[in-house]
Design a protein around this motif. Structure first.
Motif, PDB file in Angstrom:
ATOM      1  N   UNK A  88       0.832  -1.207   0.000  1.00 30.60           N
ATOM      2  CA  UNK A  88       0.000   0.000   0.000  1.00 30.60           C
ATOM      3  C   UNK A  88       0.869   1.260   0.000  1.00 30.60           C
ATOM      4  N   UNK A  89       1.933   1.245   0.816  1.00 29.63           N
ATOM      5  CA  UNK A  89       2.820   2.416   0.888  1.00 29.63           C
ATOM      6  C   UNK A  89       3.533   2.639  -0.437  1.00 29.63           C
ATOM      7  N   UNK A  90       4.038   1.562  -1.031  1.00 29.24           N
ATOM      8  CA  UNK A  90       4.724   1.694  -2.327  1.00 29.24           C
ATOM      9  C   UNK A  90       3.751   2.210  -3.373  1.00 29.24           C
ATOM     10  N   UNK A  91       2.551   1.652  -3.367  1.00 24.91           N
ATOM     11  CA  UNK A  91       1.554   2.101  -4.332  1.00 24.91           C
ATOM     12  C   UNK A  91       1.203   3.578  -4.117  1.00 24.91           C
ATOM     13  N   UNK A  92       1.096   3.963  -2.844  1.00 23.19           N
ATOM     14  CA  UNK A  92       0.784   5.360  -2.541  1.00 23.19           C
ATOM     15  C   UNK A  92       1.896   6.278  -3.005  1.00 23.19           C
ATOM     16  N   UNK A  93       3.159   5.860  -2.762  1.00 20.83           N
ATOM     17  CA  UNK A  93       4.309   6.692  -3.189  1.00 20.83           C
ATOM     18  C   UNK A  93       4.339   6.805  -4.705  1.00 20.83           C
ATOM     19  N   UNK A 147       1.661   9.060  -5.781  1.00 17.71           N
ATOM     20  CA  UNK A 147       2.024  10.465  -5.482  1.00 17.71           C
ATOM     21  C   UNK A 147       3.037  10.983  -6.500  1.00 17.71           C
ATOM     22  N   UNK A 148       4.011  10.140  -6.850  1.00 19.48           N
ATOM     23  CA  UNK A 148       5.027  10.569  -7.825  1.00 19.48           C
ATOM     24  C   UNK A 148       4.382  10.844  -9.179  1.00 19.48           C
ATOM     25  N   UNK A 149       3.518   9.910  -9.586  1.00 16.21           N
ATOM     26  CA  UNK A 149       2.836  10.099 -10.869  1.00 16.21           C
ATOM     27  C   UNK A 149       1.996  11.367 -10.841  1.00 16.21           C
ATOM     28  N   UNK A 150       1.300  11.560  -9.709  1.00 13.25           N
ATOM     29  CA  UNK A 150       0.468  12.757  -9.568  1.00 13.25           C
ATOM     30  C   UNK A 150       1.307  14.024  -9.637  1.00 13.25           C
ATOM     31  N   UNK A 151       2.457  14.009  -8.999  1.00 13.13           N
ATOM     32  CA  UNK A 151       3.361  15.179  -9.017  1.00 13.13           C
ATOM     33  C   UNK A 151       3.906  15.435 -10.416  1.00 13.13           C
ATOM     34  N   UNK A 164       2.479  14.626 -13.242  1.00  9.47           N
ATOM     35  CA  UNK A 164       1.390  15.189 -14.061  1.00  9.47           C
ATOM     36  C   UNK A 164       1.153  16.644 -13.689  1.00  9.47           C
ATOM     37  N   UNK A 165       1.180  16.939 -12.402  1.00 10.50           N
ATOM     38  CA  UNK A 165       0.951  18.320 -11.952  1.00 10.50           C
ATOM     39  C   UNK A 165       2.030  19.258 -12.465  1.00 10.50           C
ATOM     40  N   UNK A 166       3.270  18.840 -12.371  1.00 10.41           N
ATOM     41  CA  UNK A 166       4.376  19.674 -12.843  1.00 10.41           C
ATOM     42  C   UNK A 166       4.307  19.877 -14.351  1.00 10.41           C
ATOM     43  N   UNK A 167       3.919  18.847 -15.074  1.00 11.36           N
ATOM     44  CA  UNK A 167       3.800  18.971 -16.530  1.00 11.36           C
ATOM     45  C   UNK A 167       2.704  19.964 -16.894  1.00 11.36           C
ATOM     46  N   UNK A 168       1.619  19.870 -16.182  1.00  9.78           N
ATOM     47  CA  UNK A 168       0.529  20.815 -16.440  1.00  9.78           C
ATOM     48  C   UNK A 168       0.937  22.242 -16.118  1.00  9.78           C
ATOM     49  N   UNK A 169       1.737  22.432 -15.080  1.00 10.67           N
ATOM     50  CA  UNK A 169       2.219  23.780 -14.730  1.00 10.67           C
ATOM     51  C   UNK A 169       3.121  24.340 -15.824  1.00 10.67           C
ATOM     52  N   UNK A 170       3.964  23.490 -16.337  1.00 13.30           N
ATOM     53  CA  UNK A 170       4.871  23.951 -17.389  1.00 13.30           C
ATOM     54  C   UNK A 170       4.099  24.338 -18.646  1.00 13.30           C
TER      55      UNK A 170
END
Length: 441
Positions: free
Chosen positions: A412-417, A420-424, A426-432
């Motif tokens: 669960x922790x690995x999946x959550x990390x 989170x990484x994938x989410x970050x 995607x978020x950073x790409x959208x910001x750029x």
């Protein structure tokens, strides 16, 4: 109607071993048994020494009277002061017929003990009917129902009684094993074996007879006969054309006690129908002699014998525990058998875990002789073993690491990390992208 108040049979045997050993499957006598069915048991151990067609339906003839006598003992409080008058219909039933009687006449008064003597010694058919009529409240049919029910209570599964004396009826049957159960119970009743072992009984005078006496039909107890065998005591003979020769007896010699049932031995008569031999007596004597000459009780495992060892976890300074037998094991075996002939099979866990106390039961060892299990003995720890706290903590940690919830938590922790990484990302790409499309001033 009288209530049934069955007395408990006295324990006549001392059990020497932890499990019964049916040697009949591994050993057979060096002679042939002529009887259709037979059952020989050592009463000291409960071991079945020999059996032949033990569960086959057989006609017991006068062995039926054993059950009649059992009920007389169990239902009558005072055998000597309970008197019974022979009814005319019972006397008439047997008068002039070629069946065994005690010459008890119509209207003759007998005590219940005398009637038991008549049944067990003289095999008196009229005595059996007199007892059945009295204890059945005037109904012999009801008494035979009591007989069958009592047999079931003793563990008999192939027995049914339709009369109290054993004269032929196709629905009056038993098995060799059932007859053993009946006879074993009988000899446990105080006074039963004494009567069954009497060879001559003087009744004396009655209201009909000036003098009356009975002799046993059991020639194995009568000195001077060709069948006399000193160790034999009791119990009952039986003969019918349909049943052959039947015999139930006990024998004791050198501290060993046996009970033997022989059913359906061939009749030996001359051309005039006179008996010239008794195969039931011959079979019985051969079986007893073979048993006394062949078998003895031997110690096959001493208490405290080192047997084996087992892996030991989480203990200080050792990783194995020695195991020993917790009790002495003896069994009835042929004289030539030595303890080294016994094969040991273990019933143990893969390992045990400290702390362990000396004497803790860990498992069992089965003793195998000639391919059959003759018993089992518990195995116990030979010493105590303390738990190592360091090893215990490491083991608990290992258990936690290997547990489902720990694995689930890690996944669960690995999946959550990863999520989170994938989410970050995607978020950073959208910001750029947002910055690159914003208009310049």
């Amino acid at each position: 109607m009288r209530k049934l108040s069955f007395s408990l049979a006295l324990l006549m045997t001392v059990i020497f071993c932890t499990a019964a050993f049916s040697v009949s499957a591994a050993y057979t006598p060096p002679f042939d048994i002529t009887a259709e069915a037979a059952y020989l048991v050592n009463l000291n151990t409960g071991d079945v020494i020999y059996e032949k067609n033990a569960d086959k339906k057989m006609y017991p003839a006068s062995l039926t009277k054993l059950m009649t006598c059992i009920l007389a003992f169990e239902l009558v409080d005072d055998l000597d002061n309970t008197t019974v008058t022979a009814k005319a219909y019972i006397y008439d039933e047997f008068y002039g017929k070629n069946v065994s009687t005690g010459d008890i006449r119509r209207g003759e008064i007998m005590t219940m003990r005398q009637l038991i003597y008549a049944m067990l010694m003289q095999s008196a058919n009229e005595a059996a009917s007199i007892v059945a009529d009295y204890l059945g409240d005037g109904s012999i049919a009801y008494f035979t129902e009591m007989m069958t029910e009592r047999a079931k209570e003793l563990g008999c599964t192939g027995t049914n009684f339709t009369n109290p004396h054993g004269l032929f009826d196709e629905n009056n049957y038993t098995t060799a094993k059932d007859m053993y159960l009946i006879a074993k119970h009988a000899i446990g009743i105080p006074g039963f074996l004494e009567i069954a072992s009497t060879t001559h009984y003087q009744v004396g005078s009655t209201n009909i007879h000036d003098s009356l006496a009975w002799n046993t039909t059991n020639k194995m107890m009568v000195k001077g006969t060709q069948y006399y065998y000193a160790p034999v005591k009791g119990l009952k003979t039986g003969t019918l054309d349909e049943s052959g020769k039947c015999f139930v007896s006990t024998a004791s010699l050198n501290g060993f006690d046996y009970l033997c049932v022989v059913l359906g031995a061939p009749l030996m008569d001359d051309e005039n129908g006179r008996e010239i031999g008794n195969n039931a007596f011959t079979d019985t004597k051969q079986l007893y002699q073979w048993a006394f000459d062949t078998f003895s009780i031997k110690t096959l495992m001493e208490k405290g014998s080192d047997i084996t060892e087992i892996p030991l976890r989480l203990a200080k300074n050792t990783d194995h525990m020695k195991l020993e037998s917790s009790e002495r094991f003896t069994s009835l075996v042929p004289d030539e058998i030595e303890p080294s002939s016994v094969v040991l099979e273990y019933d143990l866990p893969e390992h045990i875990t400290a702390p362990v106390k000396k004497g803790d039961e860990v498992g069992k060892v089965r003793l195998i002789l000639a391919g059959e299990q003759i018993g089992e003995v518990p195995l116990v720890a030979t010493s105590s073993a303390e738990r190592s706290q360091v090893l215990y903590v490491l083991d608990q940690a290992e258990n936690i690491v290997l547990s489902f919830w720990f694995k689930f938590g890690v996944i669960f922790l690995v999946a959550f990390v990863l999520f989170y990484i994938v989410l970050m990302v995607i978020r950073n790409r959208n910001l750029r992208r947002s910055r690159s499309t914003r208009p310049r001033r």
